[in-house]
Design a protein around this motif. Structure first.
Motif, short mmCIF file in Angstrom:
data_model
loop_
_atom_site.label_atom_id
_atom_site.label_comp_id
_atom_site.label_asym_id
_atom_site.label_seq_id
_atom_site.Cartn_x
_atom_site.Cartn_y
_atom_site.Cartn_z
N ALA A 194 -26.29 23.44 -5.53
CA ALA A 194 -26.29 21.98 -5.51
C ALA A 194 -25.07 21.41 -6.23
O ALA A 194 -24.49 20.41 -5.80
CB ALA A 194 -27.58 21.45 -6.15
N LYS A 195 -24.66 22.05 -7.30
CA LYS A 195 -23.57 21.54 -8.12
C LYS A 195 -22.20 21.88 -7.55
O LYS A 195 -21.28 21.04 -7.57
CB LYS A 195 -23.69 22.09 -9.55
CG LYS A 195 -22.59 21.60 -10.49
CD LYS A 195 -22.78 22.21 -11.88
CE LYS A 195 -21.66 21.75 -12.82
NZ LYS A 195 -21.83 22.34 -14.18
N GLU A 196 -22.04 23.09 -7.03
CA GLU A 196 -20.71 23.59 -6.70
C GLU A 196 -20.35 23.51 -5.22
O GLU A 196 -19.17 23.49 -4.89
CB GLU A 196 -20.60 25.05 -7.16
CG GLU A 196 -20.77 25.24 -8.66
CD GLU A 196 -20.79 26.70 -9.06
OE1 GLU A 196 -20.35 27.55 -8.23
OE2 GLU A 196 -21.24 27.02 -10.18
N LEU A 197 -21.34 23.48 -4.34
CA LEU A 197 -21.06 23.55 -2.91
C LEU A 197 -21.38 22.23 -2.23
O LEU A 197 -22.19 21.45 -2.70
CB LEU A 197 -21.86 24.70 -2.27
CG LEU A 197 -21.71 26.07 -2.95
CD1 LEU A 197 -22.49 27.12 -2.18
CD2 LEU A 197 -20.26 26.46 -3.07
N ASP A 198 -20.72 22.00 -1.11
CA ASP A 198 -20.82 20.69 -0.44
C ASP A 198 -21.83 20.72 0.70
O ASP A 198 -21.49 20.51 1.86
CB ASP A 198 -19.45 20.24 0.06
CG ASP A 198 -18.80 21.25 1.00
OD1 ASP A 198 -19.25 22.42 1.01
OD2 ASP A 198 -17.88 20.87 1.73
#
Length: 377
Positions: free
Chosen positions: A42-46
């Motif tokens: 959730a934080k790093e990928l789009d």
């Protein structure tokens, strides 16, 4: 365009039960690493995160809603507390479920995603059942199939890999592996290059296993390119139709240019790569190949050949091959080799070249940064 992860709930985020109803807190078990790695996704990928779950018969006497919603809402809130927020939650309760388009693998609940706003071809369905993979096919997406042998509700599940394209099967439910796969997706590129002298097709998977299918019309050249795939552990398809009735020059030169270009395409933004990379012996020979995918082309060639031909290839063409590759790949190459046997010498160079590439394109999932102080490669 937005990419989506369509994530199943039972058997994927929480463990399935024998009765396939998570209707009590004591029956609810989160999968190990689910919070940690879904949080990193959730934080790093789009990706937009979408939960889609079949809850057959919800609202009936055998599966009352007042026992379902407290547990379900706790699951949603628990993930939200760890930074995992689902853009949408879709729940199908159809029972009986024959021919229900809203029930997976039907797409009736997901019609809003069939629009130009969403990139379904680069989206994924993550689930533990064949119906999840069929949903991926129906959406035109890719699938990540996970199967925990302790998952009591699934029984024996097999995936028809021939019928369902773009399915990645994991042997168990491991969110760390899912995260690494999504972050380090295979770097695949292909190119077609046609001139009056050559007609070339190349497909490259930098993260393959060493499978090659090579036909340039030059047997020794094919053998050397096969070394590149095998020892570099990359999948490589090369088909070349060149004017060999003239000579081998255009075939070798144009193949090298196209090969360099397809490497540049596959590397993309180069985030996380080692960038540099090998020295190896082969009988009487020692070959050293250093490479830098730094965005500039240069070749240093310190070797010589006593024979004019190896196989049907002029030895002068090897230097030209590597120079053309650096032009296409925008890379530096420093090649040195010594030895007595000319076949061994050039084969050692290609093997060292493959190993250097393997080292240079390796990525570290925890350090996805650009290896440059300039901010661009």
């Amino acid at each position: 365009m937005k990419k989506v992860l369509f994530i199943d709930r039972d058997g994927t985020m929480i463990k399935e039960t024998a009765d396939e109803q998570i209707d009590a807190f004591e029956k609810m078990i989160f999968y190990p690493k689910a919070f940690t790695y879904l949080g990193k996704i959730a934080k790093e990928l789009d990706y937009e995160l979408v939960m889609i779950t079949n809850q057959d018969g919800l609202g009936t006497d055998s599966f009352p809603e007042d026992t379902f919603w407290p547990v379900h809402n706790f699951i949603i809130k628990s993930f939200e507390n760890e930074g995992v927020t689902f853009n949408k939650v879709f729940l199908d309760r159809t029972f009986p479920h024959e021919n229900a388009d809203t029930r997976k693998p039907g797409t009736g609940l997901l019609t809003e995603y069939f629009s130009k706003e969403y990139d379904l071809s680069n989206s994924f369905v993550i689930g533990d059942r064949l119906t999840d993979m069929e949903l991926a096919k129906n959406l035109g997406s890719q699938g990540i199939f996970i199967n925990d042998e302790t998952n009591l509700g699934t029984g024996e599940i097999t995936v028809d890999r021939g019928a369902l394209n773009d399915i990645i099967a994991l042997e168990n439910n491991d969110w760390e592996r899912i995260y690494e796969f999504l972050k380090l997706k295979d770097r695949v590129s292909e190119i077609s290059r046609k001139t009056n002298e050559t007609d070339i097709y190349i497909k490259l998977n930098l993260d393959g296993t060493g499978i090659s299918n090579i036909d340039t019309g030059l047997a020794f050249f094919d053998h050397m390119l096969d070394q590149l795939a095998r020892h570099g552990q990359m999948d490589l398809d090369i088909t070349v139709k060149g004017d060999l009735d003239v000579d081998e020059h255009h075939t070798i030169e144009d193949t090298a240019i196209a090969l360099g270009e397809v490497f540049a395409m596959a590397l993309g933004n180069k985030l996380g790569i080692e960038r540099y990379g090998f020295c190896l012996p082969m009988d009487d020979c020692l070959a050293q190949v250093a490479i830098d995918f730094g965005g500039r082309n240069w070749l240093v060639w310190e070797t010589g050949f006593k024979r004019e031909m190896i196989g049907k290839l002029p030895t002068e063409m090897f230097q030209h091959f590597f120079k053309s590759f650096t032009d296409g790949a925008k890379s530096n190459l420093n090649i040195k080799a010594e030895g007595q046997n000319e076949h061994h010498k050039i084969e050692a160079i290609f093997k060292a070249f493959a190993k250097a590439i393997k080292m240079a394109v390796k990525r570290d999932v925890e350090k996805m940064v650009l290896p440059s102080t300039k901010g661009i490669l």
